[in-house]
Design an enzyme around this catalytic site. Structure first.
Site: not given
Length: 221
Positions: A100, A102, A125, A165, A219
């Protein structure tokens, strides 16, 4: 023979080190943001403790929680986002890591409640299409986790912009989830700049599919 304690010890060290990538790539400020990792073979995960400076993180300070978000081992309180991470692990057994942030540009798209359109080959991709927006949800229960799981169920994207958020990203392990968070911010910035110059041109779906397949299956080494 490797014990559960040994496995948790390795994961604590790995997740602790990965937090340095959040600061290295300018995805977080102060003590915001977190990385977690699923403990292989157990209904447990490790996660950053709440409100601890990145400079002060140590493997020993990384805490262990169960899939109900309850503290199992550690001296500190788990991240305030623990319930969201726990919900993802309960409902997505394929997920081995959650992040997580910001980060500025991606969170700006979240503030606008706007998905990032797939107008870059790098997006095709890594994300296999647009980066979607999840619903607004308050911290305090598993509402954020439910929004993450429900939104990503219809997408190949390993990242979601939670409305007003920030970014949550997932991966087969914690390293992959961090990569998705880094890539999410990178493309969010580029697409934002492109829109200052004019309307970015979408990539046709057939080409997105081909790019995604090649990157995911061909790749690399």
């Amino acid at each position: 023979m490797t014990t559960l304690d040994d496995t948790i010890g390795v994961l604590r060290r790995t997740v602790c080190a990965l937090h340095a990538d959040l600061t290295r790539y300018n995805l977080v400020t102060w003590t915001s943001g977190n990385v977690s990792g699923r403990v292989p073979g157990a209904d447990l995960f490790v996660i950053k403790p709440s409100g601890v400076s990145y400079d002060d993180l140590t493997p020993e300070s990384i805490v262990v929680c169960d899939f109900d978000g309850k503290l199992v081992d550690g001296e500190l309180s788990p991240s305030s986002d623990t319930d969201a991470h726990a919900y993802v692990y309960r409902h997505r057994p394929d997920v081995g890591g959650v992040v997580h942030t910001h980060s500025t540009y991606a969170t700006a798209w979240a503030a606008r409640d706007e998905a990032i359109p797939c107008v870059l080959t790098a997006m095709a991709d890594e994300f296999g299409g647009e980066i979607p927006v999840g619903p607004f949800a308050l911290i305090g229960d598993d509402s954020i986790g439910r929004g993450i799981v429900d939104t990503l169920a219809g997408h190949r994207s390993p990242a979601v912009l939670m409305k007003n958020h920030g970014v949550f990203s997932i991966g087969e392990d914690a390293t992959a989830a961090v990569k998705a968070a880094v890539m999410c911010e990178d493309v969010a910035r580029t697409v934002h700049i492109a829109r200052q110059l004019g309307e970015p041109k979408p990539i046709p779906q057939d080409d997105i599919d081909r790019l995604y397949d090649r990157y995911q299956n061909v790749y690399g080494q």
